[in-house]
Structure formats: C-alpha cells, structure tokens
Scaffold this active site. Structure first.
Site, PDB file in Angstrom:
ATOM      1  N   PRO A 207      14.420  36.789  49.386  1.00 40.43           N
ATOM      2  CA  PRO A 207      14.975  35.753  50.264  1.00 40.43           C
ATOM      3  C   PRO A 207      16.346  36.145  50.785  1.00 40.43           C
ATOM      4  CG  PRO A 207      14.968  35.018  47.957  1.00 40.43           C
ATOM      5  CD  PRO A 207      14.273  36.340  47.992  1.00 40.43           C
ATOM      6  N   ASP A 208      16.635  35.727  52.029  1.00 42.82           N
ATOM      7  CA  ASP A 208      17.979  35.978  52.554  1.00 42.82           C
ATOM      8  C   ASP A 208      18.915  34.872  52.060  1.00 42.82           C
ATOM      9  OD1 ASP A 208      17.501  33.755  54.082  1.00 42.82           O
ATOM     10  OD2 ASP A 208      17.318  34.817  55.975  1.00 42.82           O
ATOM     11  N   PHE A 209      20.130  34.875  52.577  1.00 41.79           N
ATOM     12  CA  PHE A 209      21.124  33.911  52.092  1.00 41.79           C
ATOM     13  C   PHE A 209      21.283  32.715  53.008  1.00 41.79           C
ATOM     14  CE2 PHE A 209      22.322  37.945  50.202  1.00 41.79           C
ATOM     15  CZ  PHE A 209      22.489  37.580  48.892  1.00 41.79           C
ATOM     16  N   ARG A 210      21.350  32.975  54.312  1.00 42.16           N
ATOM     17  CA  ARG A 210      21.887  31.978  55.218  1.00 42.16           C
ATOM     18  C   ARG A 210      20.844  31.228  56.040  1.00 42.16           C
ATOM     19  NH1 ARG A 210      27.423  32.924  55.332  1.00 42.16           N
ATOM     20  NH2 ARG A 210      27.714  34.492  53.747  1.00 42.16           N
TER      21      ARG A 210
ATOM     22  N   ASP B 173      20.033  45.591  47.045  1.00 44.06           N
ATOM     23  CA  ASP B 173      18.720  45.661  46.392  1.00 44.06           C
ATOM     24  C   ASP B 173      18.201  47.070  46.137  1.00 44.06           C
ATOM     25  OD1 ASP B 173      17.834  46.489  48.972  1.00 44.06           O
ATOM     26  OD2 ASP B 173      17.348  44.413  49.525  1.00 44.06           O
TER      27      ASP B 173
ATOM     28  N   ASN C 280      23.056  44.991  51.822  1.00 39.98           N
ATOM     29  CA  ASN C 280      22.106  44.635  50.770  1.00 39.98           C
ATOM     30  C   ASN C 280      22.440  45.339  49.460  1.00 39.98           C
ATOM     31  OD1 ASN C 280      20.857  43.188  52.753  1.00 39.98           O
ATOM     32  ND2 ASN C 280      19.305  44.733  53.173  1.00 39.98           N
TER      33      ASN C 280
ATOM     34  N   HIS D 152      28.527  46.001  50.043  1.00 40.98           N
ATOM     35  CA  HIS D 152      28.634  44.864  49.122  1.00 40.98           C
ATOM     36  C   HIS D 152      28.260  45.269  47.696  1.00 40.98           C
ATOM     37  CE1 HIS D 152      28.294  41.576  52.509  1.00 40.98           C
ATOM     38  NE2 HIS D 152      29.393  42.268  52.567  1.00 40.98           N
TER      39      HIS D 152
END
Ligand SMILES: [Zn+2]
Length: 260
Positions: A39-42, A110, A108, A125
């Site tokens: 899932p994304d954040f925004r 991940d 990302n 990040h």
C-alpha cells in the site's frame, strides 16, 4: 490487445525521449510498488488514511513508545519482505542493463528495486535492509531483525535490550546526507528524469525534477493520477508503470545507447 490507456504512441514517445536524452535517471515513489501489493501512503486507501503518521511514523512517537510504533511496523515488514518485484521494477533493471538508465533514485524502503535487478539504487528514505539500536549503536541485518520480531512484538537489541529502529527515515528525522547529495547530483546531470509512481509531493525529493529542469533537462512522468509537475513535464503517462515500462524496454531493445 494493448490494454494501455496511453497507447502505443505514448510508449514510443517515451522510448524516444530515453533514446535521445541520455543520461536518464529514474525517480520512483510508492506507486511503483503498489502493483507488488504494497500500500502507498497518501492515497485514500493508503497507510496514512488508516494510521496517523505522527503516531506511527515519527521519530518522536518512536522515542515515546517504540513498541507501539512496531505494532505498525511488524506487519509492514512482513508485507514488504513477502512482496515480489513487479514488471515495473524488472523493466527499470533491464533499462539499466541495456545502458539506458544511469540510476534509480527511490523514496521506497522496500528493497524491490534491488531484488528486481537494479544495481545503482539511491535510497533517499533509507530501507529495511538494516535496523540500528538507539542504545548501543549496533546494526543488524533484516534477517536478524525478522528473527527477533518472530519472538516478540518489537525487536530488542540482543546486546543491550533497547528496541531497534529500522534504518528508514521517520518524520522528524534528517534525510541521509550522502544519498540526498548523490540524488541531487544525478538529477542535475540527467538530461531526462523519468518519474515513476510518485505524485512529487514529498520534499526534498519533490525538488529533484526542478534541478533537472533548471540544468536544461526534461522530465517524463509515469504515474496514475496528477502530480505537482504535470504542467512542466515533456511527457506524462497516466497509466500503470508495470505495463508502460516493459513496453518501453521492448521498444528500445536492439537500439544501442550513444555514449556521451
Ligand atoms: Zn543495543
């Protein structure tokens, strides 16, 4: 049948930009990994619609109550490590191997670019590759963190007992200076910045396309939904990166990059 809404013409146009404007650097955000089930954040269904970022994603929250923050991160680590690179990750790796892409700069955490085969990845990040103990400074690889998580709600440092912090950038933390410097250098050098799966809202990464434009480069965007830079993009494809990018790779196969 071609299922791309953008169509063959747009894929050819993007391939043409990549061919003509070397070096090309990719800038990727959460949207490149949503097709891997992350899932994304925004977005309305994103993580921050369900979890308050100040309570689960900030360094203050972690210092206050790391176990509570891990109640969010533990299932997230499992989601991230259980996900597989999708055709967009693989296509970016192929573009690099074919000589069309200098680097991937990603927001990302991940590791899916690396697992998809990309070699030059700048993680602005941080990532879940390691976790560090705020108490004694020891760093542990992902696998060890997962072993510790399997036995507890939060991974405690085997050396001193403090709760480990994943080496991802939390809200309220500084971005990793060396990676940010490298990302800006790549953006300035790029004659084409290929933005994939980012709405370009999060600073300072949102500033990278402006560096490219200011240095005379162009920006191309593959993203579902609008971005902050649509008006200044040379090309914008509102489509699935997992469909667009493999088609671009096919269009460039057999063409040899000119070396600057
Ligand atoms: Zn420790």
């Amino acid at each position: 049948m071609n299922s791309l809404r953008s169509g063959v013409v747009s894929v050819r146009a993007l391939a043409g930009l990549i061919r003509d404007r070397q070096p090309c650097v990719a800038l990727t955000g959460a949207g490149v990994s949503t097709e891997s089930g992350i899932p994304d954040f925004r977005s309305p269904t994103g993580l921050w619609a369900r979890f308050d970022p100040l309570e689960y994603g900030s360094i203050d929250a972690f210092r206050r109550d790391p176990v509570r923050v891990w109640s969010f991160y533990k299932p997230r680590v499992e989601t991230l490590t259980g996900a597989e690179p999708n055709p967009a990750h693989v296509a970016l790796a192929e573009l690099e191997q074919l000589g069309w892409l200098e680097a991937v700069v990603t927001q990302n955490i991940d590791l899916l670019h690396e697992r998809g085969g990309s070699r030059t990845v700048v993680e602005v990040h941080g990532s879940i590759r390691t976790a560090t103990c705020p108490g004694c400074g020891s760093t542990y690889p992902l696998q060890r963190m997962r072993e510790l998580l399997a036995e507890a709600d939060a991974p405690a440092c085997p050396g001193c007992g403090w709760i480990l912090k994943p080496d991802v950038v939390f809200f309220g933390e500084l971005l990793p200076a060396a990676e940010i410097e490298r990302a800006y250098e790549l953006a300035r050098r790029a004659r084409l910045l290929l933005v994939v799966g980012s709405s370009l809202e999060v600073h300072p990464v949102a500033g990278l396309p402006h560096e490219t434009l200011a240095a005379g480069g162009e920006v191309a965007i593959v993203n579902r939904g609008p971005t902050a830079l649509d008006a200044r993009a040379a090309l914008r494809l509102d489509d699935s990166a997992g469909e667009v990018l493999p088609a671009v790779v096919e269009a460039l196969r057999g063409v040899t990059p000119r070396r600057a």
